[in-house]
Scaffold this motif. Structure first.
Motif, PDB file in Angstrom:
ATOM      1  N   ILE A 254      96.922  13.075 -57.427  1.00  0.00           N
ATOM      2  CA  ILE A 254      97.585  12.261 -56.284  1.00  0.00           C
ATOM      3  C   ILE A 254      98.979  11.792 -56.812  1.00  0.00           C
ATOM      4  O   ILE A 254      99.908  11.938 -55.958  1.00  0.00           O
ATOM      5  N   ILE A 255      98.957  11.234 -57.981  1.00  0.00           N
ATOM      6  CA  ILE A 255     100.242  10.739 -58.463  1.00  0.00           C
ATOM      7  C   ILE A 255     101.104  12.037 -58.517  1.00  0.00           C
ATOM      8  O   ILE A 255     102.446  11.832 -58.344  1.00  0.00           O
ATOM      9  N   GLY A 256     100.742  13.120 -59.038  1.00  0.00           N
ATOM     10  CA  GLY A 256     101.420  14.252 -59.378  1.00  0.00           C
ATOM     11  C   GLY A 256     102.058  14.630 -57.995  1.00  0.00           C
ATOM     12  O   GLY A 256     103.378  15.287 -57.912  1.00  0.00           O
ATOM     13  N   TRP A 257     101.307  14.690 -57.017  1.00  0.00           N
ATOM     14  CA  TRP A 257     101.842  15.355 -55.582  1.00  0.00           C
ATOM     15  C   TRP A 257     102.991  14.482 -54.866  1.00  0.00           C
ATOM     16  O   TRP A 257     103.543  14.629 -54.284  1.00  0.00           O
ATOM     17  N   ASN A 258     102.589  12.869 -55.219  1.00  0.00           N
ATOM     18  CA  ASN A 258     103.604  12.036 -54.800  1.00  0.00           C
ATOM     19  C   ASN A 258     103.881  12.123 -53.212  1.00  0.00           C
ATOM     20  O   ASN A 258     104.954  12.494 -52.938  1.00  0.00           O
ATOM     21  N   PRO A 259     102.741  12.215 -52.450  1.00  0.00           N
ATOM     22  CA  PRO A 259     103.063  12.387 -50.887  1.00  0.00           C
ATOM     23  C   PRO A 259     103.980  11.442 -50.493  1.00  0.00           C
ATOM     24  O   PRO A 259     103.935  10.318 -50.732  1.00  0.00           O
ATOM     25  N   ASP A 260     104.577  11.727 -49.303  1.00  0.00           N
ATOM     26  CA  ASP A 260     105.438  11.039 -48.769  1.00  0.00           C
ATOM     27  C   ASP A 260     104.741   9.955 -47.775  1.00  0.00           C
ATOM     28  O   ASP A 260     105.292   8.754 -47.529  1.00  0.00           O
ATOM     29  N   TYR A 261     103.674  10.370 -47.259  1.00  0.00           N
ATOM     30  CA  TYR A 261     102.696   9.337 -46.646  1.00  0.00           C
ATOM     31  C   TYR A 261     101.322   9.515 -46.913  1.00  0.00           C
ATOM     32  O   TYR A 261     100.761  10.484 -47.620  1.00  0.00           O
ATOM     33  N   SER A 280      98.580  -1.017 -59.899  1.00  0.00           N
ATOM     34  CA  SER A 280      97.651   0.323 -60.010  1.00  0.00           C
ATOM     35  C   SER A 280      98.580   1.186 -60.189  1.00  0.00           C
ATOM     36  O   SER A 280      99.696   1.182 -59.662  1.00  0.00           O
ATOM     37  N   PRO A 281      98.127   2.266 -61.042  1.00  0.00           N
ATOM     38  CA  PRO A 281      99.198   3.413 -61.115  1.00  0.00           C
ATOM     39  C   PRO A 281      99.591   3.884 -59.791  1.00  0.00           C
ATOM     40  O   PRO A 281     100.742   4.421 -59.742  1.00  0.00           O
ATOM     41  N   LEU A 282      98.655   4.105 -58.916  1.00  0.00           N
ATOM     42  CA  LEU A 282      98.754   4.654 -57.679  1.00  0.00           C
ATOM     43  C   LEU A 282      99.932   3.814 -56.913  1.00  0.00           C
ATOM     44  O   LEU A 282     101.091   4.585 -56.162  1.00  0.00           O
ATOM     45  N   ARG A 283      99.575   2.576 -56.897  1.00  0.00           N
ATOM     46  CA  ARG A 283     100.511   1.532 -56.314  1.00  0.00           C
ATOM     47  C   ARG A 283     102.141   1.651 -56.776  1.00  0.00           C
ATOM     48  O   ARG A 283     102.888   1.669 -56.285  1.00  0.00           O
ATOM     49  N   LYS A 284     102.005   2.010 -58.142  1.00  0.00           N
ATOM     50  CA  LYS A 284     103.347   1.952 -58.723  1.00  0.00           C
ATOM     51  C   LYS A 284     104.258   3.260 -58.739  1.00  0.00           C
ATOM     52  O   LYS A 284     105.377   2.911 -58.875  1.00  0.00           O
ATOM     53  N   THR A 285     103.633   4.120 -58.452  1.00  0.00           N
ATOM     54  CA  THR A 285     104.515   5.620 -58.432  1.00  0.00           C
ATOM     55  C   THR A 285     104.341   6.356 -57.287  1.00  0.00           C
ATOM     56  O   THR A 285     105.209   7.163 -57.104  1.00  0.00           O
ATOM     57  N   ALA A 288     105.057   6.584 -51.234  1.00  0.00           N
ATOM     58  CA  ALA A 288     104.533   6.075 -49.931  1.00  0.00           C
ATOM     59  C   ALA A 288     104.452   4.634 -49.553  1.00  0.00           C
ATOM     60  O   ALA A 288     104.801   3.838 -48.597  1.00  0.00           O
ATOM     61  N   PHE A 289     104.156   3.992 -51.012  1.00  0.00           N
ATOM     62  CA  PHE A 289     104.151   2.670 -51.012  1.00  0.00           C
ATOM     63  C   PHE A 289     105.544   1.983 -50.754  1.00  0.00           C
ATOM     64  O   PHE A 289     105.653   0.916 -50.213  1.00  0.00           O
ATOM     65  N   ASP A 290     106.435   2.507 -51.713  1.00  0.00           N
ATOM     66  CA  ASP A 290     107.795   1.732 -51.664  1.00  0.00           C
ATOM     67  C   ASP A 290     108.396   2.075 -50.161  1.00  0.00           C
ATOM     68  O   ASP A 290     109.181   0.934 -49.778  1.00  0.00           O
ATOM     69  N   GLN A 291     107.743   2.923 -49.819  1.00  0.00           N
ATOM     70  CA  GLN A 291     108.695   3.098 -48.103  1.00  0.00           C
ATOM     71  C   GLN A 291     107.560   2.855 -47.013  1.00  0.00           C
ATOM     72  O   GLN A 291     107.915   3.131 -45.877  1.00  0.00           O
ATOM     73  N   ASN A 292     106.681   2.044 -47.488  1.00  0.00           N
ATOM     74  CA  ASN A 292     105.757   1.254 -46.375  1.00  0.00           C
ATOM     75  C   ASN A 292     105.113   2.360 -45.552  1.00  0.00           C
ATOM     76  O   ASN A 292     104.982   2.227 -44.173  1.00  0.00           O
ATOM     77  N   ARG A 293     104.718   3.481 -46.040  1.00  0.00           N
ATOM     78  CA  ARG A 293     104.163   4.508 -45.432  1.00  0.00           C
ATOM     79  C   ARG A 293     102.728   4.921 -45.571  1.00  0.00           C
ATOM     80  O   ARG A 293     102.265   6.048 -45.874  1.00  0.00           O
ATOM     81  N   VAL A 294     101.902   3.683 -45.753  1.00  0.00           N
ATOM     82  CA  VAL A 294     100.563   3.665 -45.731  1.00  0.00           C
ATOM     83  C   VAL A 294      99.839   3.501 -44.414  1.00  0.00           C
ATOM     84  O   VAL A 294     100.025   2.470 -44.365  1.00  0.00           O
ATOM     85  N   TYR A 295      98.862   4.205 -44.155  1.00  0.00           N
ATOM     86  CA  TYR A 295      98.267   3.783 -43.054  1.00  0.00           C
ATOM     87  C   TYR A 295      96.829   4.423 -42.921  1.00  0.00           C
ATOM     88  O   TYR A 295      96.453   5.171 -43.768  1.00  0.00           O
TER      89      TYR A 295
END
Length: 361
Positions: A254-261, A280-285, A288-295
């Motif tokens: 998931i980290i490698g894919w680094n999705p926009d959303y 967490s690794p997901l939250r930091k990398t 989608a989290f930096d751009q507030n695109r988690v739903y």
């Protein structure tokens, strides 16, 4: 061992009570010689009464199909799983819980079904042998159903509706359901064509035989397919499945894919949270989290697929990822419309109260 004896005693008590009320005749109340021959979705030839008054649905998704077909008043019994909260059709028709129990989930109990005396048993997610066995034990016609999906097996879903209609006289309802769903899917695809980018997304926490964590996903996620959202996990399955399967990936992927959303199935919300907390690794990398695109999306798998939820999740995902293309449609209005048409009642508020779905993380 003690709990098994308690279950046996309860079943014996129910049987004795029903025997006292209905007597020992396991045959249907519909004693007319007028029968029609039909072929079910397992390829079985079945003779069913020409006039149907009482029906039951057993197996994952069977009762849901009967609700879609506006047949709640004909339903004479339910499996015990139907008392568990969380499915839209159960919210829409609380009277279902007042029906007699015809056994446990995944097929009911032949003795309880026989005493319940439905004219027809609709059986889903099963087999020829199981359908034959249940019919032999109860003396009641069993109609095998396959529910398909809204992606690569939509015609199978429509065939199930048509078969139910043929037996119950609900052809008009079946036709209207098919037309409604086709219109919704056409609208989704037409709006998606207006998108201005190729945003990527990942769906995590997809429920499969229970709630799951962030690693549970679907490579052919129907809301992404219907809205042309690029699924970063698409290539992890070699062949597109018909029925939902349990697919799991590593967090590193998931980290490698680094999705926009990033979308999360609300059924797995509690399981997902520990993996996306601050630090967490997901939250930091993941961007989608930096751009507030988690739903979050509403759970669509609960004793088979909630098709109305799949459609509504598609509208939500489209509105989120392609807001300009979907700006002409109010998501909440659309969700309420779909619930009303497919289930007979708007259960949007009940679903929002039950789950943390359709919202920004």
């Amino acid at each position: 061992m003690q709990s098994n004896w308690g279950l046996r005693a309860l079943k014996l008590s129910v049987l004795l009570l029903l025997f006292a009320v209905f007597g020992c005749n396991f045959k249907s109340d519909n004693t007319s010689d007028n029968s029609i021959e039909t072929t079910d979705m397992y390829g079985r030839t079945v003779m069913v009464p020409e006039k149907i008054n009482r029906i039951v649905g057993v197996g994952p998704g069977a009762l849901r199909l009967l609700v879609y077909m506006d047949l709640v008043d004909m339903v004479s019994g339910i499996e015990d799983i139907e008392f568990r909260p969380g499915r839209p059709y159960a919210f829409a028709h609380p009277s279902l819980k007042e029906k007699p129990v015809i056994g446990p989930y995944m097929g009911g109990d032949s003795e309880l079904i026989a005493i319940n005396k439905p004219d027809v048993i609709f059986m889903a997610f099963s087999s020829v042998s199981d359908a034959d066995e249940l019919q032999a034990k109860t003396g009641i016609p069993v109609i095998g159903l396959n529910s398909g999906n809204l992606r690569n097996a939509r015609q199978t879903f429509y065939q199930a509706l048509s078969l139910i209609a043929e037996i119950t006289g609900k052809e008009v309802r079946a036709d209207s359901l098919v037309s409604f769903i086709e219109q919704e899917i056409d609208m989704l695809k037409q709006l998606a064509r207006k998108k201005s980018d190729n945003a990527t997304a990942y769906i995590g926490g997809v429920s499969y035989r229970g709630a799951q964590g962030i690693a549970s996903t679907q490579s052919w996620f129907t809301p992404f397919v219907l809205t042309s959202i690029s699924n970063v996990a698409k290539n992890i399955e070699g062949r597109e499945p018909v029925q939902p399967t349990g697919i799991y990936v590593d967090v590193e992927e998931i980290i490698g894919w680094n999705p926009d959303y990033l979308f999360l199935d609300a059924a797995g919300y509690e399981q997902v949270l520990p993996t996306i907390v601050s630090g967490s690794p997901l939250r930091k990398t993941i961007r989608a989290f930096d751009q507030n695109r988690v739903y979050t999306l509403m759970p669509h798998n609960f004793y088979a697929t909630n098709f109305e939820t799949v459609l509504i999740n598609s509208w939500f995902a489209g509105n989120v990822v392609f807001p300009d293309a979907f700006k002409s449609v109010s998501f909440e209005d659309k969700a309420r419309e779909i619930y009303r048409f497919m289930l007979g009642r708007d259960v949007y508020d009940q679903m929002k109260e039950m789950y943390e779905g359709w919202q920004q993380f």
